[in-house]
Structure formats: C-alpha cells, structure tokens
Design a protein around this motif. Structure first.
Motif, short mmCIF file in Angstrom:
data_model
loop_
_atom_site.label_atom_id
_atom_site.label_comp_id
_atom_site.label_asym_id
_atom_site.label_seq_id
_atom_site.Cartn_x
_atom_site.Cartn_y
_atom_site.Cartn_z
N ALA A 456 0.83 -1.20 0.00
CA ALA A 456 0.00 0.00 0.00
C ALA A 456 0.87 1.25 0.00
O ALA A 456 1.89 1.32 0.69
CB ALA A 456 -0.93 -0.01 1.21
N ASP A 457 0.46 2.22 -0.81
CA ASP A 457 1.09 3.54 -0.89
C ASP A 457 2.52 3.50 -1.43
O ASP A 457 3.28 4.45 -1.27
CB ASP A 457 1.10 4.22 0.48
N ASP A 458 2.90 2.42 -2.12
CA ASP A 458 4.23 2.39 -2.75
C ASP A 458 4.27 3.26 -4.00
O ASP A 458 5.34 3.67 -4.44
CB ASP A 458 4.61 0.96 -3.13
N ILE A 459 3.12 3.55 -4.58
CA ILE A 459 2.92 4.28 -5.85
C ILE A 459 3.89 3.82 -6.94
O ILE A 459 4.58 4.61 -7.58
CB ILE A 459 2.91 5.81 -5.66
N PHE A 460 3.90 2.50 -7.12
CA PHE A 460 4.57 1.86 -8.25
C PHE A 460 3.96 2.43 -9.54
O PHE A 460 2.74 2.48 -9.68
CB PHE A 460 4.35 0.35 -8.14
N GLY A 461 4.80 2.86 -10.47
CA GLY A 461 4.31 3.51 -11.69
C GLY A 461 4.51 5.01 -11.68
O GLY A 461 4.15 5.69 -12.65
N TRP A 462 5.12 5.53 -10.59
CA TRP A 462 5.42 6.97 -10.52
C TRP A 462 6.26 7.40 -11.73
O TRP A 462 6.08 8.47 -12.27
CB TRP A 462 6.15 7.25 -9.22
N SER A 463 7.18 6.54 -12.14
CA SER A 463 8.00 6.79 -13.33
C SER A 463 8.11 5.49 -14.11
O SER A 463 8.16 4.41 -13.52
CB SER A 463 9.40 7.28 -12.93
N VAL A 464 8.12 5.60 -15.44
CA VAL A 464 8.23 4.42 -16.29
C VAL A 464 9.18 4.75 -17.45
O VAL A 464 9.29 5.91 -17.87
CB VAL A 464 6.87 3.96 -16.85
N ALA A 465 9.86 3.73 -17.96
CA ALA A 465 10.74 3.88 -19.11
C ALA A 465 10.80 2.55 -19.85
O ALA A 465 10.62 1.48 -19.24
CB ALA A 465 12.14 4.31 -18.68
N VAL A 466 11.05 2.60 -21.16
CA VAL A 466 11.12 1.38 -21.95
C VAL A 466 12.19 1.55 -23.02
O VAL A 466 12.37 2.62 -23.60
CB VAL A 466 9.76 1.04 -22.61
N ASN A 477 7.79 5.24 -2.90
CA ASN A 477 7.49 5.07 -1.47
C ASN A 477 7.70 3.63 -1.00
O ASN A 477 7.26 3.28 0.10
CB ASN A 477 6.06 5.50 -1.16
N GLU A 478 8.33 2.80 -1.81
CA GLU A 478 8.63 1.44 -1.40
C GLU A 478 9.54 1.49 -0.17
O GLU A 478 10.41 2.38 -0.09
CB GLU A 478 9.28 0.69 -2.57
#
Length: 933
Positions: A456-466, A477-478
């Motif tokens: 909860a509240d890790d906000i995975f996806g705050w930044s992405v790159a490919v 927030n991990e």
C-alpha cells in the motif's frame, strides 16, 4: 589548442569551445528556415551508393573558389549565405542582406598581425592560411556551417607565464559585440539594438580532464578577447562542445499553463506537455484561444529542419474536459506520440472505449497520436483493463517503437508480478503499470505489471521507461531497507520511503521481472525511482534523497544487473532536487536539478552564486569504461528565480531538451523575446546540441587506396606453400585529435603463425598524418590459413581496429578440382591457362603427354616431368665423348624455339657424377624440351 564556437540566429546563446593542440572557432549558424525537399534515392540504387553520391554533391556545393584578387569565396546553400576569405579573416553575407558580419584574428598575446598578402590554400571546402611561423588559420565550409580554427604548433609564449593566453578578435560588418553574464556569452547586435546573433557557453579541460577557465572579454566597441587560463594545462586541451540551439514556447502562451512540465524527443521532433493549459479545443490544431476548460491540458510538437525549429502541431484530447491534465506526461518514438491525462474521468476500459462516460473520476487515460506526411491524427485512446476511480492511469508514459508503458500510481490491487488478479483492491495506492503493443494500427494491452513486493502507498508507476524489450518502473514510497540489486524485498524496517526501481524483460510476448534495484541500504526517504530511464543495458534512477538528490546507475551483463554507483553534481547542495529528472542514451546521462539556485546562464557558467533561487539546472555525465564523470553544467539562457529549469529532461542522439515549467516570459513559438516576465509560470523548453568532443579517427587503406573495414576480412593468396607475399597498408589519422596507436607492438597478429607484421606502423598520427604497415603471408603447408590483426588505438568507436586475415595456401599434395594435376602446379602455370579450381582434364593430359614423352621442364615443376634420352658420341679424331642435346623453349607447348645458353650458365659434374646445366630462367612461364642433336 582548439576552440569551437557555435553561432545561431537571434537570441540563441550558443558558444562551444574545443581545445586540443588546435585553437578552433566553430561557426554554425546564420541559419534561415529552409523548406527544401530532401532528395529521394532513385529506385533500386543501393543506399550506400546514394549516400556517396549525396556526399560528393554536398562537397561540391560547399567548395571554395578563387577570385581574381586572390580571395576565396564559399557558398553555404543550407545556411543561405556566402563567406569571403582574405587571408586575415572572413566576412559572411546572408541572402537577406540585412547585415554583414565576420571575425578577424588580429593577434595573440603581445603579438599583432600586420596585414599580409593573402596566402590562402584550399581543397574543396577546406581553406588554410599560414599566419606566422607557429600559427595556421583554417576554415571548413560544409552542411553544418563554417568552422574556423587556429593551429598553434607550440604553446604561445608571453612575457609573464602566469598570465592567461589572450586571442584578439575584431568584428567585421555592422553588428556590434556585447559580452554578457560572466563572460560566457556574446551577443552581436544590429544598430537598432536587435540581437542578430548570440554565443553562449565556454568550457575547457586539458588532457588530464582538468577544467580550465575560458571567457570572453569586451575590448572595444568592435573588439573581443578570448581568455584561456592555460598556465597549468597539459596539452592537448579540449573545449566543451555543448550549445543551446533553441528556446521553445507555446503558440498560445498563458500564465500558469506549465508548458514544459514534461518533454521528450525522438530524432528531429520534440513533444512538450502543458498540463494546465485551458483551451476547450479537441483533437489536433484546434482553437487555442478559447480558455473555457480550466486545466484541460495540451501538448505541442516541434520539428527541426537543419538547426531551425518550428511548431508542427497542437494536440488536445479527443474528449477535452476541465481538470483532465492532458500533457502531464508525454513520450515520443518516431512518428508516434503518447500523452498521459491522469485526470480523465471516463469509466471505459481497454482500447478505444467510450470516452464520454464520465463515471470514474480521475481514473486517467493515455492518448496515442501518429504522424503521416507531416499531419498528426489520434490513433488510440488507452485505458486500464481495470479502470478505477482515482487510479491516475497516465501519470507517466513511455514509448519505444510499438510498445507503450503507462503508469497508474494510485491503482489499488495487492497482486504481485505480471498479469495477476486486478480486482483485489486491498493495497490502496500500491500502483501498477500497463503495457500496450501495436500490430498494424491496432493497439492492445499486453501486460499488467505489479511490483514483486506490492505494498500500500508504494505508488509503483510513478515513473516508467522502456527500451526495446526492457521496462523500468519506479516506486518512490517502497519501504524495504535492502540496498543494491535484488536484495530482500520483504524487510520493511529502516527503509521508509527509500524507493525502488523494478526491471521487467519481454521474451516473445511474455514479461517477467528481472531485477529489483535499490539505493544504499536503509536509505530512508531516498525515494529512488523518482525518475527512471533506460538505454540498452543501462538503467538510471533518480532519487531526491531528502531533497538533495542523487542518481543511481545500474548496468546489465547477460541477465545480471550490477550497480555502477551514484552520481552527484559539481555543486551539490541541499534542496536542489538533483535527479528530479533523468535521461540516458548510450554512455551519456542528463540529470535535472529542479531547485538549483545559481544565477549563471547557458553552459558551464559560474555555479557558486546562488542569487536565483529555484532557477534550476541540468548536468551531463559521460562514461568511460565503468567510470562516470561530469561533462557539462546547463542553465537556461534567461535564468530566472523559480523557473525550475531541469524539472524534465530528454535526450535523443546529440540533442538534449530541458523543460522549465515555471518560466514566465510571454514569448510565443521559437526563439522569442526571453526578457519579459509578464506570463507567470507559462513555462518554456530549451534545446541543446551535444556535439561530439574532439576525437581521433582511424582508417586503413591498401596501397591502391581501397579502405579496409573495421571487423572485415583481408585476403591473401592463393599462394604456393613455401612461398611468401607481402601487402602494404597505410594507417591514417582523422577526426579532430591525434590518433594514438597504443599497442605494444602497435599492430598485433594472433591466431596464425603464417601471418606476421614485417613493418610496424608508427604513431601518434595527426588528423592528416599517416604511417605505413606491411604484412607477410608465409604458409608452410596447404589449406586455408587465418589470423586476427589488432591495432589498439584511441578512436572511440574503432579502438581497437580489428580485422581477420585469411590466406589460401596451395599444396603439391592436393588436387582440388580433380583433373589430375596438383593445386600448386596449376597455380604456377596459370599463365598457360591452368586453374586450380576448375577441372581441365584435356589440358592436363596434353601437358603430361608432351612432358613425359618429349622431356618438357617447367620451373618448380620438375616432379611432373621426365627428360628424354640424350645422345653421347665419340670424336674419332680426338677420342673425346660429346653429350649432345638440343634445348628448345616454349610458352604455349605448341611453338618451340632454340634456346641458346644464357649468359652466366655453365655445365659441371657433381660429386655424385651428375651432369648439371645451370642457367637463369629466361621466362617465368617457359617450358623446355630436350632433343637429340
């Protein structure tokens, strides 16, 4: 010593210096908009041939021509001006004729030049002039513009060695110089005080990488000095080749639009987001003036032609609505742009659903646009497969080719890994990322990514790159206290909000997590993953680190990731937010520091004066081996407090884009007036050109001028075993710096004893120098022989220069074509039509019949032949015996002529009693017949 300057049109500070053993001035500019259509290669003509034709054509168009007065004239079609060279300097006249301008070096140190007669030499677009016993001035006119340089053979002397080197310049024409800032910029102004040309950005460093101080000084109304603090420098010295190319503003600049909140670049196209723009237009190029949709957002596309940028399109959502924040995230790859709108309210799912159903507030969306023949249209409307209110799908986006990644920072499922249960919403704000792929023109969701330790509240996806088949997702927030790569993910103590980045890889259509990346162990509130970028096998992750900031670098070998350490800027301070944004391409990283405070402008200015709070900066780092060093320090050309330059950075090829979303000028379009601050927080973006630093180039040619390709194969033979052959080659220096042959010996042969270097090349080589090298092939047995030749050197992309050696050795024991004669014999008799690879049974039989029956002899081929029977007779008068033979020779086995004994021949009897007739061969293709006299 080399100094290079970059000239650009109207208010584009852009001066770059480059010092080696050549002091060079680089002039790229007086650029005007060009609408010429790039020629298309004729059908079925190979690309390489067309490129060669185009290169020759461009070289001819930029060649210099001698005038009656001895001066040289060179036209530059792409820049739309003409330059005249008179032996003291140059004068440029643009086609529009509104002004003329040029520079003349009048001296250096205490030495002044008297007007000499022109001593100009030229070859194509290259011009040179000897100014004194030490100094040669030179110019190169090509598609980039005009490059001017001065080559000092020796370190310029001065009465006081503690003083810096001064170069004295005077301007020509009707533009007047004005040095600005701390001496890093020069503006050239027309009489009406309008700026026609600008320079900006000075940096020098020596051979040890030590930074030198370089600056302009005003020396009069038309005079300048270039001051180089080279007292402690070890030559060669290099000057930073970075220059600002453009200053971009929205076509409908308004206060509070936050233009530059996100930026991206692909080739010659830049996309810029303005998430608080207010128009209620929809689609492409709608009405920009109606600001009836508060914070709807927009995106702007700019394209480059030569060095000229223009706005190509104005993008809006197809379902524009207030507070949608379209443009909060943007990404581009080729002719495809994706724009995130985390405030979109529709409850649609998947691709191209019902965008008018607004039953899911702030669920978020992403919009895909494509370009065809310069026209942009919307191709797809992307939503999550599990759309949920407040998920903020589209908070960040990334694209590579036909793959798009979209982050949704408030997605709530507690599943982990790839394609898990999307409906279990028991981890509020855990976050997710979604992968979409395109087939033809159709987009579909390929994967649903979650952290392997979703919380909860890790906000995975705050930044992405490919990048290709690799995706990186940041979760700021991990909380684990692990450090480095693939540590324990479940330990939630001691690492509050430390952050993490997750690497996923694709195999076919299947995605899996490959790595879990962290900063230092127990790095509380580091927030690693605030920004992420990936290029090939390099991942970069920014961490705002209690507001100071850092950038972590990771590299992959095979499937294993390791840390390459952490980057810090040259003026690290608290609350600068270094690493707020990152971009990477190959061995270069750009990192933004949104709240950096210095008041300097342009490139490599004074960093210590913090009188412009939160103006922002960006930093360029380059890698050598596994070591990263800072190369440049970038600031806006109109640095202002609170502008937040560096909030976003993007990098493609040699071009860097930096966003400053709170910049406040009311300019519109490209390169407008930067000085007015009447549009608070309208935003801007800045384009910089990162030229390659002075670098050596190696090329190798045969004695006949054929160039050898690095990685290619050099063939010897065929050669008869026991023989020897030699080939001569020439190694040439090129580029803009000395070529160092660093091997010991310089050329190294491995893997085959039949090959050797009989003449070693000698270096170093100047950019126009060359050295000879000789290779021997000496086979001792038959068959294909191979080896590898390596020439270690300091050419960045061809060091070492390696190619394969291959030689065919023909043996007297093998008959490849099966015609009854061995390979070596047939090669030696090639002049008579024999071919060791082609069966010629009739020719071989004719030869052998004649040879065996009549006593033919071929040089080196006696094993194939038998002598006839000579006649021995007695002279009755003297009682002596005479051995009588009639020698005849032939070159075709048909016509035979008498063969008198050549000069120096003789007859003797060996200790074994053999009669030996020794003679020199009169013809390498001769055969001999012995007849009874």
């Amino acid at each position: 010593m080399r100094i290079s300057l970059l000239t650009t049109p109207r208010r584009l500070p852009a001066l770059a210096f480059r010092l080696t053993t050549v002091l060079a001035f680089f002039l790229l500019g007086l650029t005007r908009s060009s609408h010429a259509v790039e020629p298309v290669a004729p059908k079925d003509l190979p690309t390489s041939d067309w490129s060669s034709i185009r290169a020759a054509y461009e070289k001819g168009r930029h060649a210099a021509y001698r005038q009656d007065d001895g001066n040289l004239i060179a036209r530059n079609p792409s820049q739309q001006w003409q330059a005249e060279f008179d032996g003291r300097g140059f004068t440029v006249t643009p086609d529009h004729g509104e002004w003329t301008w040029g520079l003349e070096l009048t001296g250096y140190g205490e030495r002044a030049f008297l007007p000499p007669p022109p001593d100009l030499h030229h070859e194509g677009g290259k011009i040179s002039c000897r100014r004194d016993e030490s100094l040669t001035e030179w110019f190169i006119n090509d598609t980039r513009g005009l490059e001017q340089g001065w080559t000092f053979q020796d370190r310029p002397s001065r009465p006081n060695p503690a003083e810096p080197l001064h170069l004295h310049l005077t301007t020509r024409g009707n533009l007047l110089p004005r040095v600005t800032g701390q001496g890093e910029n020069v503006s050239f102004e027309a009489p009406d005080r309008d700026i026609a040309l600008s320079y900006g950005g000075l940096k020098a460093w020596d051979a040890d990488g030590k930074t030198l101080s370089v600056r302009f000084e005003q020396a009069g109304s038309k005079q300048l000095r270039i001051v180089v603090e080279d007292q402690q420098a070890r030559y060669p010295v290099t000057i930073d080749p970075v220059a600002q190319q453009a200053y971009l503003k929205a076509s409908n600049t308004n206060p509070g639009d936050f233009f530059g909140w996100d930026v991206d670049i692909s080739g010659d196209t830049v996309v810029i987001g303005a998430f608080d723009e207010d128009s209620n237009a929809t689609g492409v190029n709608g009405d920009q003036a109606n600001n009836a949709s508060n914070r709807a957002g927009a995106a702007y596309l700019f394209v480059r032609n030569g060095t000229q940028w223009t706005q190509q399109a104005y993008l809006k959502a197809s379902n524009t609505s207030a507070m949608e924040q379209f443009g909060a995230a943007v990404a581009i790859s080729g002719d495809t742009v994706v724009v995130g709108a985390s405030g979109d309210d529709s409850s649609a799912t998947g691709v191209n659903g019902d965008e008018t159903n607004t039953g899911s507030s702030n669920s978020g969306a992403a919009y895909v646009f494509t370009r065809s023949n310069g026209e942009w249209t919307q191709q797809a409307y992307l939503k999550a497969s599990n759309t949920g209110a407040g998920d903020s799908f589209g908070y960040d986006v990334a694209i590579f080719g036909d793959t798009i990644v979209v982050g949704a920072i408030q997605e709530d499922s507690m599943t982990t890994g790839v394609n898990g249960n999307q409906a279990d919403n028991f981890a509020a704000g855990a976050g997710a990322a979604y992968v979409f792929t395109r087939s033809g023109t159709t987009w579909s969701q390929q994967a649903y990514l979650k952290a392997s330790n979703a919380g909860a509240d890790d906000i995975f996806g705050w930044s992405v790159a490919v990048s290709d088949n690799t995706i990186v997702v940041g979760a700021i927030n991990e909380d684990s206290n692990a450090g480095g790569v693939n540590g324990a993910q479940t330990n939630g103590t001691g690492g509050t909000d430390s952050g993490a980045a997750y690497v996923f890889v694709r195999n076919g259509t299947d995605w899996s997590q490959q790595a879990y990346l962290k900063g230092p162990a127990s790095a509380t509130r580091w927030k690693l993953g605030w920004s992420v970028a990936v290029s090939g096998d390099t991942v970069v992750a920014g961490a705002i680190n209690d507001w100071t900031g850092a950038v972590a670098v990771f590299s992959r070998s095979g499937t294993t990731w390791t840390s390459q350490g952490f980057l810090n800027p040259s003026n690290l301070e608290t609350v600068d937010y270094f690493g707020y944004s990152v971009a990477v391409s190959g061995d270069t990283i750009v990192a933004g520091a949104r709240y950096e405070d210095s008041i300097s402008t342009s490139i490599n200015g004074h960093q210590a004066n913090n009188n412009s709070p939160n103006s922002g900066a960006a930093y360029i780092f380059t890698r050598s081996g596994t070591t990263w060093t800072q190369q440049s320090y970038l600031k806006a050309s109109n640095t202002g407090a609170g502008d937040e330059f560096g909030a976003r950075v993007a990098f493609s090829g040699s071009t860097i884009v930096v966003g400053a979303n709170r910049e406040s000028s009311n300019a519109t379009g490209v390169n407008g007036n930067q000085s007015s601050d009447s549009a608070l927080e309208a935003g801007a973006a800045y384009v910089f050109d990162l030229e390659a630093p002075p670098a050596p180039e190696i090329s190798i040619t045969t004695a006949t001028g054929t160039e050898l390709v690095n990685g290619g194969t050099l063939s010897f033979g065929p050669l008869v075993e026991g023989g020897i052959t030699q080939q001569i080659f020439y190694i040439r220096g090129g580029g803009t710096a000395d070529l160092v042959l660093s091997g010991s010996p310089a050329a190294i042969v491995t893997g085959g004893s039949e090959f050797s270097v009989s003449t070693q090349p000698v270096g170093p080589l100047t950019p126009s120098g060359f050295t000879a090298m000789a290779l021997l092939f000496r086979p001792t047995s038959g068959g294909l022989k191979t080896a590898v030749l390596s020439i270690p050197n300091n050419d960045l992309d061809e060091g070492p220069y390696v190619f394969r050696l291959a030689g065919t050795s023909l043996s007297y024991s093998f008959d490849t074509d099966g015609d009854g004669m061995n390979d070596a014999s047939e090669l030696n008799m090639a002049a008579l039509g024999f071919n060791w690879q082609t069966s010629q049974v009739s020719l071989v039989n004719t030869f052998k019949t004649n040879a065996n029956g009549a006593g033919y002899y071929s040089l080196n081929q006696v094993q194939e032949l038998h002598a006839g029977t000579p006649l021995i007779s007695k002279n009755p008068a003297t009682g002596k015996f005479t051995l009588s033979m009639d020698w005849k020779k032939s070159t075709d086995l048909v016509d035979f002529v008498d063969f008198p004994a050549p000069a120096g021949s003789g007859v003797s009897i060996s200790p074994a009693g053999d009669i030996e007739f020794e003679f020199s061969a009169p013809d390498p293709a001769a055969f001999f017949r012995l007849e009874i006299d």
